[in-house]
Design an enzyme around this catalytic site. Structure first.
Site, short mmCIF file in Angstrom:
data_model
loop_
_atom_site.label_atom_id
_atom_site.label_comp_id
_atom_site.label_asym_id
_atom_site.label_seq_id
_atom_site.Cartn_x
_atom_site.Cartn_y
_atom_site.Cartn_z
N ARG A 250 -19.39 -1.75 6.62
CA ARG A 250 -18.08 -1.69 7.26
C ARG A 250 -17.88 -0.29 7.86
O ARG A 250 -18.25 0.69 7.21
CB ARG A 250 -16.97 -1.96 6.23
N ARG B 49 -22.22 -0.51 -0.31
CA ARG B 49 -21.69 -1.86 -0.02
C ARG B 49 -22.16 -2.34 1.36
O ARG B 49 -22.17 -1.59 2.33
CB ARG B 49 -20.15 -1.80 -0.03
N ARG C 204 -9.75 7.40 3.06
CA ARG C 204 -9.13 6.28 2.32
C ARG C 204 -8.76 6.69 0.90
O ARG C 204 -7.72 6.29 0.39
CB ARG C 204 -10.10 5.08 2.29
N ARG D 262 0.83 -1.21 0.00
CA ARG D 262 0.00 0.00 0.00
C ARG D 262 0.87 1.26 0.00
O ARG D 262 0.36 2.35 -0.07
CB ARG D 262 -0.79 0.00 1.28
P1 AMP Z 1 -9.21 -3.20 1.88
O1 AMP Z 1 -10.06 -4.33 2.32
O2 AMP Z 1 -8.04 -3.61 1.02
O3 AMP Z 1 -9.99 -2.05 1.28
O4 AMP Z 1 -8.53 -2.59 3.21
C1 AMP Z 1 -9.33 -2.07 4.25
C2 AMP Z 1 -8.45 -1.32 5.23
O5 AMP Z 1 -7.46 -2.21 5.77
C3 AMP Z 1 -7.62 -0.19 4.62
O6 AMP Z 1 -8.36 1.03 4.55
C4 AMP Z 1 -6.48 -0.08 5.63
O7 AMP Z 1 -6.91 0.56 6.82
C5 AMP Z 1 -6.23 -1.53 5.99
N1 AMP Z 1 -5.23 -2.14 5.09
C6 AMP Z 1 -5.45 -3.10 4.14
N2 AMP Z 1 -4.31 -3.43 3.53
C7 AMP Z 1 -3.35 -2.67 4.10
C8 AMP Z 1 -1.95 -2.53 3.89
N3 AMP Z 1 -1.30 -3.24 2.96
N4 AMP Z 1 -1.28 -1.64 4.68
C9 AMP Z 1 -1.90 -0.93 5.63
N5 AMP Z 1 -3.21 -0.99 5.86
C10 AMP Z 1 -3.94 -1.85 5.11
#
Ligand code: AMP
Length: 219
Positions: free
Chosen positions: A156, A123, A167, A88
């Site tokens: 969520r 969602r 985000r 990320r």
């Molecule tokens: P996602 O399901 O990929 O949209 O991720 C949801 C949330 O999880 C993100 O907004 C971050 O807070 C955290 N997150 C997911 N992947 C990462 C990552 N590689 N590094 C840091 N935080 C992460």
């Protein structure tokens, strides 16, 4: 084959990752799913990550890297991986490089911001299974309830409007620069795809793009 899937929240990474893993028999490694599981199970890493995630910030690199290393260590040997939502930021990309996992393709899903906001705000998820619905685009059979278990669906916490804005900003500042980083490091292996179509249309484009990358790499 190891593939990185990049894209802002709501771009359809999870949906495309699921389709691609079924099709290509890849291990799906979603750091978002791993963090949500750690939070549900109240592990020390889950407790540390929870508030940053709720705000829409990134969880700490050391937590995410710990989870990824654990998962890679337990993968069957020789398995290919689909990395969904990881790395990320640049520090995570460098740590991934140090792990020695070779990356065959990097795909960024590109979607207009108003479409992202519409997708995220509608969602709804079934927390235990991770099944995802959309109030308008993919509604459950019974409003507000999971199709298989009939249990309630939830929004969520990080899909609430304020967290979504955060985000999107975090993505623009920290994650989008990874596309340029990988273009430089892995020339010919990075592709940007329009993620605005239906899941199946994007899936077909994704397969075609991976085919092109594989054939140029073989040439
Ligand atoms: P996602 O399901 O990929 O949209 O991720 C949801 C949330 O999880 C993100 O907004 C971050 O807070 C955290 N997150 C997911 N992947 C990462 C990552 N590689 N590094 C840091 N935080 C992460």
């Amino acid at each position: 084959m190891n593939i990185l899937l990049l894209g802002p929240p709501g771009a359809g990474k999870g949906t495309q990752a699921t389709l691609l893993c079924q099709r290509l028999q890849l291990q799906h490694l979603s750091t978002g799913d791993m963090l949500r599981q750690a939070i549900r199970e109240k592990t020390p890493w889950g407790r540390q990550a929870a508030s940053a995630m709720e705000r829409g910030d990134l969880a700490g690199d050391e937590i995410v890297l710990g989870l990824v290393q654990e998962r890679l260590a337990s993968s069957p040997s020789g398995a290919g991986h689909l990395l969904d939502g990881f790395p990320r930021n640049l520090a995570q990309a460098k740590a991934l490089q140090d792990c020695g996992l070779s990356i065959d393709a990097v795909v960024e899903l590109v979607v207009a911001e108003d479409v992202l906001v519409d997708r995220i705000s509608g969602r709804r998820v079934h927390p235990k299974s991770g099944r995802v619905y959309h109030v308008r685009l993919q509604p459950p059979a019974r409003e507000g309830h999971d199709d298989l278990t009939c249990e309630p669906l939830v929004q969520r916490p990080d899909d609430q409007p304020r967290a979504v804005r955060e985000r999107l900003q975090v993505y623009a500042a920290q994650t989008r620069p990874l596309t340029a980083h990988y273009r430089q490091r892995l020339p010919g292996r990075v592709v940007q795809l329009d993620g605005g179509g239906t899941p199946l249309a994007v899936h077909e484009q994704l397969l075609a793009a991976l085919g092109r990358i594989a054939s140029t790499a073989d040439a």
